[in-house]
Write a protein that holds these residues in place. Structure first.
Motif, PDB file in Angstrom:
ATOM      1  N   HIS A  78      34.298  31.478  32.128  1.00 30.47           N
ATOM      2  CA  HIS A  78      35.271  32.172  33.408  1.00 30.47           C
ATOM      3  C   HIS A  78      34.502  31.935  34.451  1.00 30.47           C
ATOM      4  O   HIS A  78      35.334  31.955  35.599  1.00 30.47           O
ATOM      5  N   MET A  79      33.112  31.930  34.498  1.00 30.92           N
ATOM      6  CA  MET A  79      32.270  31.954  35.541  1.00 30.92           C
ATOM      7  C   MET A  79      32.511  30.469  36.339  1.00 30.92           C
ATOM      8  O   MET A  79      32.647  30.420  37.463  1.00 30.92           O
ATOM      9  N   LEU A  80      32.743  29.497  35.455  1.00 29.77           N
ATOM     10  CA  LEU A  80      32.985  28.085  35.878  1.00 29.77           C
ATOM     11  C   LEU A  80      34.279  28.146  36.758  1.00 29.77           C
ATOM     12  O   LEU A  80      34.471  27.294  37.780  1.00 29.77           O
ATOM     13  N   LYS A  81      35.387  28.850  36.066  1.00 31.35           N
ATOM     14  CA  LYS A  81      36.666  28.789  36.778  1.00 31.35           C
ATOM     15  C   LYS A  81      36.518  29.476  37.898  1.00 31.35           C
ATOM     16  O   LYS A  81      37.370  29.369  38.860  1.00 31.35           O
ATOM     17  N   ILE A  82      35.815  30.652  38.070  1.00 33.72           N
ATOM     18  CA  ILE A  82      35.849  31.315  39.409  1.00 33.72           C
ATOM     19  C   ILE A  82      35.166  30.308  40.514  1.00 33.72           C
ATOM     20  O   ILE A  82      35.536  30.256  41.618  1.00 33.72           O
ATOM     21  N   LEU A 118      37.776  41.000  46.598  1.00 32.18           N
ATOM     22  CA  LEU A 118      37.204  40.376  45.915  1.00 32.18           C
ATOM     23  C   LEU A 118      35.721  40.378  45.858  1.00 32.18           C
ATOM     24  O   LEU A 118      35.146  40.611  44.684  1.00 32.18           O
ATOM     25  N   ILE A 119      35.151  40.587  46.958  1.00 31.78           N
ATOM     26  CA  ILE A 119      33.757  40.941  47.324  1.00 31.78           C
ATOM     27  C   ILE A 119      33.413  42.448  46.526  1.00 31.78           C
ATOM     28  O   ILE A 119      32.420  42.748  45.735  1.00 31.78           O
ATOM     29  N   ASP A 120      34.560  43.373  46.796  1.00 34.29           N
ATOM     30  CA  ASP A 120      34.233  44.840  46.006  1.00 34.29           C
ATOM     31  C   ASP A 120      34.306  44.605  44.464  1.00 34.29           C
ATOM     32  O   ASP A 120      33.534  45.369  43.750  1.00 34.29           O
ATOM     33  N   MET A 121      34.995  43.638  44.048  1.00 30.38           N
ATOM     34  CA  MET A 121      34.989  43.598  42.382  1.00 30.38           C
ATOM     35  C   MET A 121      33.772  42.526  41.982  1.00 30.38           C
ATOM     36  O   MET A 121      33.311  43.072  40.862  1.00 30.38           O
ATOM     37  N   ALA A 122      33.091  42.051  42.716  1.00 30.39           N
ATOM     38  CA  ALA A 122      31.909  41.072  42.244  1.00 30.39           C
ATOM     39  C   ALA A 122      30.907  41.862  41.813  1.00 30.39           C
ATOM     40  O   ALA A 122      30.020  41.288  40.630  1.00 30.39           O
ATOM     41  N   SER A 143      41.177  46.944  39.938  1.00 30.10           N
ATOM     42  CA  SER A 143      41.161  46.420  41.059  1.00 30.10           C
ATOM     43  C   SER A 143      41.835  44.746  41.242  1.00 30.10           C
ATOM     44  O   SER A 143      42.634  44.599  42.112  1.00 30.10           O
ATOM     45  N   GLN A 144      41.925  44.319  39.979  1.00 24.52           N
ATOM     46  CA  GLN A 144      42.428  42.804  39.724  1.00 24.52           C
ATOM     47  C   GLN A 144      43.950  43.246  39.793  1.00 24.52           C
ATOM     48  O   GLN A 144      44.900  42.192  40.417  1.00 24.52           O
ATOM     49  N   LYS A 145      44.470  44.286  39.335  1.00 20.93           N
ATOM     50  CA  LYS A 145      45.818  44.453  39.294  1.00 20.93           C
ATOM     51  C   LYS A 145      46.332  44.900  40.878  1.00 20.93           C
ATOM     52  O   LYS A 145      47.582  44.255  41.318  1.00 20.93           O
ATOM     53  N   GLY A 146      45.556  45.292  41.525  1.00 22.19           N
ATOM     54  CA  GLY A 146      45.598  45.492  43.076  1.00 22.19           C
ATOM     55  C   GLY A 146      45.685  44.330  43.952  1.00 22.19           C
ATOM     56  O   GLY A 146      46.601  43.908  44.496  1.00 22.19           O
ATOM     57  N   VAL A 147      44.799  43.456  43.432  1.00 18.50           N
ATOM     58  CA  VAL A 147      44.574  42.002  44.419  1.00 18.50           C
ATOM     59  C   VAL A 147      46.076  41.236  43.941  1.00 18.50           C
ATOM     60  O   VAL A 147      46.615  40.714  44.586  1.00 18.50           O
ATOM     61  N   LYS A 182      44.067  34.702  43.858  1.00 17.28           N
ATOM     62  CA  LYS A 182      44.435  35.330  42.403  1.00 17.28           C
ATOM     63  C   LYS A 182      43.639  35.034  41.102  1.00 17.28           C
ATOM     64  O   LYS A 182      43.381  35.546  40.347  1.00 17.28           O
ATOM     65  N   ALA A 183      43.104  33.499  41.293  1.00 16.66           N
ATOM     66  CA  ALA A 183      42.370  32.932  40.111  1.00 16.66           C
ATOM     67  C   ALA A 183      41.192  33.712  39.975  1.00 16.66           C
ATOM     68  O   ALA A 183      40.807  33.971  38.859  1.00 16.66           O
ATOM     69  N   ILE A 184      40.486  33.818  41.124  1.00 14.96           N
ATOM     70  CA  ILE A 184      39.148  34.471  41.156  1.00 14.96           C
ATOM     71  C   ILE A 184      39.323  35.727  40.644  1.00 14.96           C
ATOM     72  O   ILE A 184      38.575  36.323  39.993  1.00 14.96           O
TER      73      ILE A 184
END
Length: 211
Positions: A78-82, A118-122, A143-147, A182-184
């Protein structure tokens, strides 16, 4: 063996912090219309890419005797995909800067808002890797739902304009930017969710009871 597991988890945590730093660099490059911050990001994503294979295979091997670490097997992937989406986003910002594409104030603010989310999620995503904390996991997932909700809302407006015949290079680039964001967010959510299975059901139940 316990020491090696701890070191591998710490390595994944460090890669999570690299992701946060990368997204911050992307936001800085976008705000100041400068490609300079993107150089450091390239080195960080390369590190994630080169680490993924070893981390995945080694964790899978160790998990045979330590089933409790099995949820970590998918995390490097998943990190690779990010990191791939971060590289994609970096390329889009680079293209915007190089070709001097102008974004409207609305689009610029929407982009900055989503990058900040995204920064807030990281940070909590990285902390979940280290501590597998359910509260932090819930935060990342919500948070992902909100993004996703905001990104879909933003892209719908621009896709409708394209359908109406408003062909502008900046609009196409913006839609691709939203797809990368969205992918991140999605893969960040997957990391948090897989390390704390069942968190949504349990915490949602607590939330509903409190209401």
């Amino acid at each position: 063996m316990k020491k090696e597991v701890t070191e591998l988890v710490k390595k994944m945590y460090d890669l999570g912090i690299d992701i946060e730093d990368c997204i911050f660099s992307l936001q800085t490059a976008f705000i100041y219309n400068s490609s300079t911050p993107l150089k450091d990001c390239a080195a960080r994503t390369a590190n994630i890419s080169s680490s993924e294979g070893y981390l995945t295979s080694r964790i899978a091997e160790l998990a045979k005797e330590n089933p409790e670490i099995a949820p970590y097997i998918s995390i490097p992937g998943h990190m690779l995909k990010i990191s791939e989406s971060v590289e994609n986003l970096s390329g889009l910002i680079q293209k915007k800067i190089k070709e001097n594409m102008l974004f409207s104030d609305r689009v610029a603010m929407e982009t900055c808002f989503l990058l900040q989310r995204l920064i807030d999620m990281a940070t909590p995503m990285a902390d979940v890797i280290l501590a597998r904390n359910r509260i932090l996991s819930y935060y990342v997932q919500e948070s992902q739902k909100g993004v996703m909700r905001r990104a879909i809302e933003y892209s719908t407006f621009h896709e409708e304009r394209l359908i109406e015949g408003f062909q502008h290079p900046a609009s196409l680039l913006y839609i691709k930017t939203l797809d990368a964001i969205k992918a991140i967010a999605w893969h960040s959510k997957e990391i948090a969710m897989k390390l704390t299975e069942g968190v949504i059901e349990k915490l949602s139940h607590i939330h509903n009871v409190s209401e």
